[in-house]
Structure formats: structure tokens, C-alpha cells
Motif scaffolding. Sequence first.
Motif, PDB file in Angstrom:
ATOM      1  N   LYS A 171      -8.912 -67.194 -16.732  1.00  0.00           N
ATOM      2  CA  LYS A 171      -8.235 -67.573 -15.483  1.00  0.00           C
ATOM      3  C   LYS A 171      -7.892 -66.339 -14.654  1.00  0.00           C
ATOM      4  CE  LYS A 171      -3.973 -68.077 -15.080  1.00  0.00           C
ATOM      5  NZ  LYS A 171      -2.515 -68.373 -15.082  1.00  0.00           N
ATOM      6  N   ASP A 172      -7.382 -65.302 -15.331  1.00  0.00           N
ATOM      7  CA  ASP A 172      -7.026 -64.067 -14.628  1.00  0.00           C
ATOM      8  C   ASP A 172      -8.236 -63.409 -13.990  1.00  0.00           C
ATOM      9  OD1 ASP A 172      -4.428 -64.491 -15.414  1.00  0.00           O
ATOM     10  OD2 ASP A 172      -4.507 -63.103 -17.119  1.00  0.00           O
ATOM     11  N   LYS A 173      -9.402 -63.617 -14.589  1.00  0.00           N
ATOM     12  CA  LYS A 173     -10.634 -63.039 -14.046  1.00  0.00           C
ATOM     13  C   LYS A 173     -11.333 -63.991 -13.080  1.00  0.00           C
ATOM     14  CE  LYS A 173     -11.515 -59.949 -17.944  1.00  0.00           C
ATOM     15  NZ  LYS A 173     -11.365 -58.718 -17.154  1.00  0.00           N
ATOM     16  N   GLY A 174     -10.716 -65.151 -12.842  1.00  0.00           N
ATOM     17  CA  GLY A 174     -11.273 -66.099 -11.895  1.00  0.00           C
ATOM     18  C   GLY A 174     -12.457 -66.884 -12.410  1.00  0.00           C
ATOM     19  N   LEU A 175     -12.585 -66.948 -13.755  1.00  0.00           N
ATOM     20  CA  LEU A 175     -13.733 -67.652 -14.341  1.00  0.00           C
ATOM     21  C   LEU A 175     -13.463 -69.139 -14.551  1.00  0.00           C
ATOM     22  CD1 LEU A 175     -14.768 -64.968 -16.991  1.00  0.00           C
ATOM     23  CD2 LEU A 175     -15.790 -65.374 -14.741  1.00  0.00           C
ATOM     24  N   ILE A 176     -12.182 -69.545 -14.609  1.00  0.00           N
ATOM     25  CA  ILE A 176     -11.830 -70.958 -14.710  1.00  0.00           C
ATOM     26  C   ILE A 176     -10.710 -71.251 -13.730  1.00  0.00           C
ATOM     27  CG2 ILE A 176     -12.523 -71.180 -17.138  1.00  0.00           C
ATOM     28  CD1 ILE A 176      -9.546 -71.004 -17.877  1.00  0.00           C
ATOM     29  N   SER A 177     -10.517 -72.534 -13.454  1.00  0.00           N
ATOM     30  CA  SER A 177      -9.485 -72.939 -12.498  1.00  0.00           C
ATOM     31  C   SER A 177      -8.117 -73.010 -13.172  1.00  0.00           C
ATOM     32  CB  SER A 177      -9.821 -74.303 -11.913  1.00  0.00           C
ATOM     33  OG  SER A 177      -9.794 -75.293 -12.928  1.00  0.00           O
TER      34      SER A 177
END
Length: 246
Positions: A171-177
Motif C-alpha cells: 500500500k505504501d508503495k502504491g501497489l494496492i488500494s
Amino acid sequence: MKKNRRIGFLLIIVLLFTSSILNAEAIMFEKEVFRTTIEIDEEREKNLILTYAEAGQMALKQSYTLKNQQEGLKKIEAQRESAATDLGGVYPSGNGNGAEDSNRLNLLKRLVSIDTSLELAKKEIETTKEKTIFETKALMNELNKLIAEKEITEMKIKIAKSKLDFARIKKDKGLISEYTFQQEEETYKKLINEMEISDKAIETNYIKLNNQLGINNAESYILENNTIYAPVEENNLDTLVSRVSS
């Protein structure tokens, strides 16, 4: 000559020094053995196995219902002995019209009635024994089931925690919502809640077992368990592994 004396003196010193070391090591060894023995005894005490048979006997000894029934049986047996003494082994022989014959007939009826009560009392005691032993075994089986379920829940929590930590990184890397992350978080919280419910259920059932056995440390025993659980099928195990690794 002096050289030989010096060598002899040094030899004595070496022997005395060696002896003191050996004695010290022997004392240390004895202490270590003693400490290890205590630890083993403590470990055995912690891991005492409580069998169904032992628990059943403890429960029978504790059962107030059984005690009352056994006391009642003693009273009936005393009544039976008294009735048999009154009858004197002489049974009615006439048509029952005479006073003596009528009295003996009444005594005989009383004896038969007491015998019936005696047999019923004995059957009640046997029924209570069977019921008490059955209930005790059921309590032990329920506890074993709850403990096994708790162990599974603990494994699930570890897996869920790992997945949650991994989801946080993604999430922090923007890979999941944020929604996907919240789902993992919700799964973890549900399992924590299940664990709390499981702990409470185990505590409650241990209290019941303690009351049943008349002790206060049932949780310190390993309970006998002959319950057969269905093994995990291979395809289910593969599914679990794939879910964890995903």
C-alpha cells in the motif's frame, strides 16, 4: 638428592592441585545433576497426563448427587434389614384372615416394597455413575477440541499478520488500494477477536472441569484425547499454502 626432593615436592603440589580441581568439578557435576533432576521433575509435574479413567474416578468422588444417593441406599438397606428381622423368615401360610397371618402378610408386603426401592436406588446410582463419567469425558473432549481450534487460530493469526505487514508495504508503495489493505486488516482483527472468544471458552470449560473433578488446577494437566479428527486433505493443504504465499 636435593633435586629429587624438589621434584617430589612439586609432584605433590601438582597432585594436590589436580585433586582440588577434580573435587570442584565433581561438586559442580553433582549440583548440575541435582538441578537437572529438579527441572525434569518440575517438567513432569507440569506435563501430568489426566486420563479419562482417572478423571472419571475423581468426578465420582466429587459428585454430591452420587453421595446423596449412596447415603439413601444405606438407609434403604437398613430398612430392608429391619423388615426382614420383623418378618423373621416366617411367611403367611393361611388365607390371611387371622390376625397373625394378616400381620405377617403386611410385613411381607413391606419387605417386597423395600426390595423394589432397593433395586431402584441401585439402578439410580449406576445411572448417575455412567452419566458423571460421560459428562467428564465430554468436558475433556470439548477442552481438547477448543485447544486444537485455538492452535489453528494462532497459526491463522501469524499468517494474517504476515499478509497484513506485506499489504502495508504494498500500500505504501502504491501497489494496492486502501480498500484492499483494509480487507487484510479486517481479517486480522476478526482472527484476534476469535482468539479472545476461544480463550474465554477454554477458561469457562476449565472452570467446569475443575468443579466436576473437585480440583483447581485442571489446566496444568495434559488431557487424554482419543477424539479422531479428520486429517487435512492434500488439496486443501495446497490451497492454504498458495493463499499464504500470494
